[in-house]
Structure formats: structure tokens, C-alpha cells
Design a protein around this motif. Structure first.
Motif, PDB file in Angstrom:
ATOM      1  N   ALA A  75       0.829  -1.204   0.000  1.00  0.00           N
ATOM      2  CA  ALA A  75       0.000   0.000   0.000  1.00  0.00           C
ATOM      3  C   ALA A  75       0.860   1.250   0.000  1.00  0.00           C
ATOM      4  O   ALA A  75       0.571   2.237  -0.708  1.00  0.00           O
ATOM      5  CB  ALA A  75      -0.941  -0.010   1.197  1.00  0.00           C
ATOM      6  N   LEU A  76       1.954   1.255   0.766  1.00  0.00           N
ATOM      7  CA  LEU A  76       2.844   2.409   0.793  1.00  0.00           C
ATOM      8  C   LEU A  76       3.538   2.610  -0.557  1.00  0.00           C
ATOM      9  O   LEU A  76       3.712   3.742  -1.006  1.00  0.00           O
ATOM     10  CB  LEU A  76       3.888   2.233   1.908  1.00  0.00           C
ATOM     11  CG  LEU A  76       3.357   2.346   3.340  1.00  0.00           C
ATOM     12  CD1 LEU A  76       4.463   2.049   4.339  1.00  0.00           C
ATOM     13  CD2 LEU A  76       2.785   3.744   3.590  1.00  0.00           C
ATOM     14  N   VAL A  77       3.961   1.512  -1.206  1.00  0.00           N
ATOM     15  CA  VAL A  77       4.588   1.629  -2.528  1.00  0.00           C
ATOM     16  C   VAL A  77       3.599   2.192  -3.542  1.00  0.00           C
ATOM     17  O   VAL A  77       3.935   3.064  -4.351  1.00  0.00           O
ATOM     18  CB  VAL A  77       5.125   0.256  -2.987  1.00  0.00           C
ATOM     19  CG1 VAL A  77       5.599   0.318  -4.441  1.00  0.00           C
ATOM     20  CG2 VAL A  77       6.280  -0.191  -2.095  1.00  0.00           C
ATOM     21  N   ALA A  78       2.348   1.702  -3.519  1.00  0.00           N
ATOM     22  CA  ALA A  78       1.326   2.218  -4.425  1.00  0.00           C
ATOM     23  C   ALA A  78       1.067   3.698  -4.177  1.00  0.00           C
ATOM     24  O   ALA A  78       0.908   4.494  -5.117  1.00  0.00           O
ATOM     25  CB  ALA A  78       0.034   1.417  -4.270  1.00  0.00           C
ATOM     26  N   CYS A  79       1.047   4.105  -2.901  1.00  0.00           N
ATOM     27  CA  CYS A  79       0.867   5.526  -2.571  1.00  0.00           C
ATOM     28  C   CYS A  79       2.031   6.356  -3.089  1.00  0.00           C
ATOM     29  O   CYS A  79       1.845   7.466  -3.601  1.00  0.00           O
ATOM     30  CB  CYS A  79       0.720   5.694  -1.061  1.00  0.00           C
ATOM     31  SG  CYS A  79      -0.869   5.137  -0.406  1.00  0.00           S
ATOM     32  N   ALA A  80       3.268   5.814  -2.954  1.00  0.00           N
ATOM     33  CA  ALA A  80       4.437   6.549  -3.444  1.00  0.00           C
ATOM     34  C   ALA A  80       4.360   6.770  -4.949  1.00  0.00           C
ATOM     35  O   ALA A  80       4.662   7.857  -5.455  1.00  0.00           O
ATOM     36  CB  ALA A  80       5.714   5.792  -3.078  1.00  0.00           C
ATOM     37  N   GLY A  81       3.938   5.734  -5.699  1.00  0.00           N
ATOM     38  CA  GLY A  81       3.777   5.887  -7.137  1.00  0.00           C
ATOM     39  C   GLY A  81       2.708   6.900  -7.489  1.00  0.00           C
ATOM     40  O   GLY A  81       2.885   7.723  -8.408  1.00  0.00           O
ATOM     41  N   ALA A  82       1.586   6.869  -6.755  1.00  0.00           N
ATOM     42  CA  ALA A  82       0.517   7.835  -7.015  1.00  0.00           C
ATOM     43  C   ALA A  82       0.978   9.262  -6.712  1.00  0.00           C
ATOM     44  O   ALA A  82       0.640  10.208  -7.434  1.00  0.00           O
ATOM     45  CB  ALA A  82      -0.713   7.477  -6.178  1.00  0.00           C
ATOM     46  N   GLY A 321       6.589   6.866 -12.145  1.00  0.00           N
ATOM     47  CA  GLY A 321       5.451   6.820 -11.233  1.00  0.00           C
ATOM     48  C   GLY A 321       4.530   5.652 -11.536  1.00  0.00           C
ATOM     49  O   GLY A 321       4.023   4.984 -10.619  1.00  0.00           O
ATOM     50  N   THR A 322       4.305   5.394 -12.832  1.00  0.00           N
ATOM     51  CA  THR A 322       3.441   4.273 -13.203  1.00  0.00           C
ATOM     52  C   THR A 322       4.046   2.941 -12.775  1.00  0.00           C
ATOM     53  O   THR A 322       3.338   2.047 -12.291  1.00  0.00           O
ATOM     54  CB  THR A 322       3.208   4.276 -14.722  1.00  0.00           C
ATOM     55  OG1 THR A 322       2.640   5.538 -15.112  1.00  0.00           O
ATOM     56  CG2 THR A 322       2.280   3.157 -15.133  1.00  0.00           C
ATOM     57  N   VAL A 323       5.367   2.805 -12.938  1.00  0.00           N
ATOM     58  CA  VAL A 323       6.033   1.554 -12.547  1.00  0.00           C
ATOM     59  C   VAL A 323       5.933   1.339 -11.037  1.00  0.00           C
ATOM     60  O   VAL A 323       5.598   0.241 -10.559  1.00  0.00           O
ATOM     61  CB  VAL A 323       7.507   1.573 -12.995  1.00  0.00           C
ATOM     62  CG1 VAL A 323       8.274   0.410 -12.380  1.00  0.00           C
ATOM     63  CG2 VAL A 323       7.589   1.522 -14.512  1.00  0.00           C
ATOM     64  N   VAL A 324       6.208   2.406 -10.264  1.00  0.00           N
ATOM     65  CA  VAL A 324       6.154   2.274  -8.806  1.00  0.00           C
ATOM     66  C   VAL A 324       4.741   1.939  -8.352  1.00  0.00           C
ATOM     67  O   VAL A 324       4.530   1.029  -7.527  1.00  0.00           O
ATOM     68  CB  VAL A 324       6.655   3.569  -8.132  1.00  0.00           C
ATOM     69  CG1 VAL A 324       6.469   3.496  -6.617  1.00  0.00           C
ATOM     70  CG2 VAL A 324       8.131   3.800  -8.454  1.00  0.00           C
ATOM     71  N   ALA A 325       3.757   2.655  -8.878  1.00  0.00           N
ATOM     72  CA  ALA A 325       2.369   2.363  -8.501  1.00  0.00           C
ATOM     73  C   ALA A 325       1.970   0.955  -8.936  1.00  0.00           C
ATOM     74  O   ALA A 325       1.269   0.242  -8.205  1.00  0.00           O
ATOM     75  CB  ALA A 325       1.435   3.396  -9.126  1.00  0.00           C
ATOM     76  N   GLY A 326       2.408   0.540 -10.115  1.00  0.00           N
ATOM     77  CA  GLY A 326       2.092  -0.805 -10.583  1.00  0.00           C
ATOM     78  C   GLY A 326       2.699  -1.879  -9.706  1.00  0.00           C
ATOM     79  O   GLY A 326       2.068  -2.916  -9.450  1.00  0.00           O
TER      80      GLY A 326
END
Length: 351
Positions: A75-82, A321-326
Motif C-alpha cells: 500500500a505504501l509503494v502504491a501511494c508513493a507511485g501515485a 510513477g506508473t512503474v512504482v504504482a504498478g
């Protein structure tokens, strides 16, 4: 020319900071509430110390902690990407535009004596164009007057389309009988007031030279003259004078001569002399290497460099950002899938 990438930066860095602080605050609040308040489904059991020492209990606790940690990290990684996507990571790119400047004008005799040969002439011109790269090309057709079919352009697809139209216009000419396509294509090249004069080579050559633009720029200029050299009447310029004019304007003339009418003799010697006087070439239509010789001569033509201001553009780089959120979303899906499989396995009979 190529794009040179520059440094990447966030368009809205303040938004990244604000969202990061917001996520951190929400995380702290959640940890504080979770730490102090027991779950609603908790059951109080006395003398549970022995239960906590059981290997099975410890394994379940570790598994639960591992899955919970994986979900939290995902969840934190997805937030970082967003957050990174929200801040709009951008990169500046610079295009250095020092162009090589060479202009080529195709100069086509459209008179009746040359019409039967112009299909082959146009094919030679197409071969020349297909072997060029980066030059601007234009086409002027003439008889006792000259018209511009298209001005100097570096759109080679458009140039080849126009030459194809020229080929179609001249392909219907048979036994010196003009077709509607020929008349439509050559309209404006023959002025009826001067009906006793046609194929004015000298005037046609001068008119083609005058089609070069940007006279103040130091550019390499070449002209491909296709004619039989046969003049009927007297124009303003002789072939010799037209060659001298082209030379004064810094235009190199390459002549492709066609046979013309069998009963008439064109001024081929004057055409050869005019081309050589400008440093150009002379070749008979259909001779081996006609197009290649002209292209080689154009390649040898000195090309000035145009210094243009660099072109700068800024593009969004959504990739990081897309890669991190993905990755974050992928980890969440993996965690949920593992938790579901473990739960399904635990519900089996005998477990």
C-alpha cells in the motif's frame, strides 16, 4: 538532428511534499488507534500463555504478521507511485538544429517536342529525388512561360506524389497529340500571344533560377534542367546568357538532354557549355548513370550550415510513477491471493 535529454524535475514538488506529509500523518494516526484499541472481534481468554507457546500458534502469528507487513508495504509503494504521478515528473529535451542547407530545383521543359520523352525524364527525376536526403526540392515547368508546380520543400512524400502526377500527365502523349491531362498539367506554360515562340530554353532556365528563395542565406543551390535544347523563336535570354546568370546567382546547373523531334536539332552544345560553366554536369537521357551522376554532383555541392536556435520542449515522464504504482498494486494482489489460498487451505477437512 536528435533530441538531447536534460535533467528531470517535478512540476509540482509542493504537491509531492503535501501528499507525503498527509500519508505520514494518516499512517501515524492509524498506528496510534490500532495500538491502543483492541479489535472488535477479540476474545479474552484466561491463562493463554501456554497457548502462545504452541508452535502452531507461533506459526500462525508469524504468517499473519508477514501478510500484514506485505500488504502495508504494498500500500505504501502504491501511494508513493501515485504521489509521484501527482507531482508530474518532467524532463526537458533540447533539439540542436544546425541544418545542412541545399536546395534543388527541378526544371522541366513541357513543350510539345519534349513531351514524348518527359515520362522517362520524370522517372530520372524521381530516381534523383529518392537518392537525396535533407535537401529542399522544387519543380518548375515551362514552355514560353514558366509556372511553379510546387516551391522548395523537404516533404519528400509530397514531392514524389507530384512527380507521379507529372508522369501521368505526359504518359498519354502519342503521335504528338496532346491529351486533356497534358493540357491541364501544363496550363499556363504557353502564352497564346507568343504562339510563334515555344520552348524558350534560356528564359526557362532563368525562370527556374529565380524560383530559389532566401537569397540572403548562404545555401548550396543546384538546378536539374531537362530539355531537348530546341528553341522556336527568340527569348529574352540566350542559353549562354542564362547559364551566366545561373552562375552569377551561385546555382549549379545539371542538364539532362533528351532527343526531341527527330527532324530538329537542339542546341545541345550550348546546353553542355552552360552546364559546365556553372560547374554542373551534362548527360543524355537514358545514358547509364544519369541520375547517379547528378546525385553524386549534388552531394559534392558545398552545403552551408544554418544555425537555428535550439528547440526546447518539456515532456511528462509518467513511466517511473506508473512503474512504482504498478509494483505496489501488484504486491497487494499477490498478498490478497496468498491470504486467500492460505485461508482456503485452512478450511479443508482434517486441517
Amino acid at each position: 538532428m536528435s533530441w538531447v535529454p536534460g535533467e528531470s524535475e517535478l512540476r509540482w514538488p509542493w504537491l509531492v511534499v503535501a501528499l507525503g506529509v498527509l500519508v505520514a500523518v494518516l499512517l501515524l494516526v492509524w498506528l496510534r488507534v490500532w495500538w491502543r484499541r483492541p479489535p472488535r472481534s477479540a476474545a479474552y481468554v484466561a491463562h493463554a500463555t501456554r497457548l502462545r507457546r504452541l508452535p502452531r500458534y507461533r506459526a500462525l502469528v508469524r504468517r499473519r504478521a508477514l501478510l500484514g507487513g506485505l500488504g502495508s508495504a504494498a500500500a505504501l509503494v502504491a501511494c508513493a507511485g501515485a504521489i509521484l504521478l501527482g507531482g508530474r515528473l518532467q524532463q526537458a529535451q533540447t533539439l540542436e538544429r544546425d541544418d545542412v542547407a541545399r536546395d534543388i530545383m527541378l526544371c522541366l521543359d513541357a513543350s510539345g517536342s519534349t513531351a514524348p520523352w518527359n515520362v522517362d525524364v520524370v522517372q530520372e527525376l524521381r530516381d534523383i529525388v529518392e537518392d537525396l536526403e535533407g535537401e529542399r526540392i522544387g519543380l518548375t515547368v515551362w514552355n514560353n512561360a514558366a509556372i511553379t508546380k510546387f516551391p522548395l520543400t523537404d516533404d519528400y512524400e509530397f514531392v514524389l506524389e507530384q512527380l507521379e502526377q507529372a508522369e501521368l500527365a505526359f504518359s498519354g502523349w502519342t503521335d504528338y497529340l496532346a491529351t486533356e491531362e497534358y493540357y491541364a498539367y501544363t496550363a499556363g506554360t504557353f502564352v497564346s500571344e507568343f504562339d510563334r515562340q515555344s520552348s524558350l530554353v534560356g528564359d526557362g532556365l532563368v525562370s527556374c533560377v529565380q524560383r530559389f528563395d532566401r537569397p540572403d542565406e548562404d545555401r548550396g543551390r543546384a538546378l536539374v534542367l531537362a530539355t531537348d535544347g530546341e528553341q522556336r523563336g527568340r527569348g529574352v535570354f540566350s542559353i549562354e546568357e542564362a547559364g551566366a546568370y545561373a552562375d552569377d546567382q551561385g546555382v549549379v546547373v545539371h542538364t539532362i538532354a533528351n532527343p526531341g523531334e527527330p527532324a530538329e536539332d537542339g542546341d545541345l552544345d550550348e546546353l553542355r557549355a552552360a552546364a559546365r560553366a556553372t560547374g554542373g554536369t551534362y548527360a543524355l537521357l537514358g545514358s547509364d548513370g544519369t541520375a547517379e551522376e547528378v546525385v553524386d554532383s549534388i552531394d559534392d555541392l558545398r552545403a552551408a550550415r544554418i544555425e537555428r536556435p535550439p528547440l526546447r520542449q518539456v515532456v511528462d515522464r509518467n513511466g517511473p510513477g506508473t512503474v512504482v504504482a504498478g509494483i505496489g498494486v501488484g504486491l497487494l494482489l499477490v498478498g490478497w491471493a496468498v491470504e486467500w489460498l492460505v485461508a482456503a487451505r485452512g478450511r479443508r477437512p482434517g486441517r
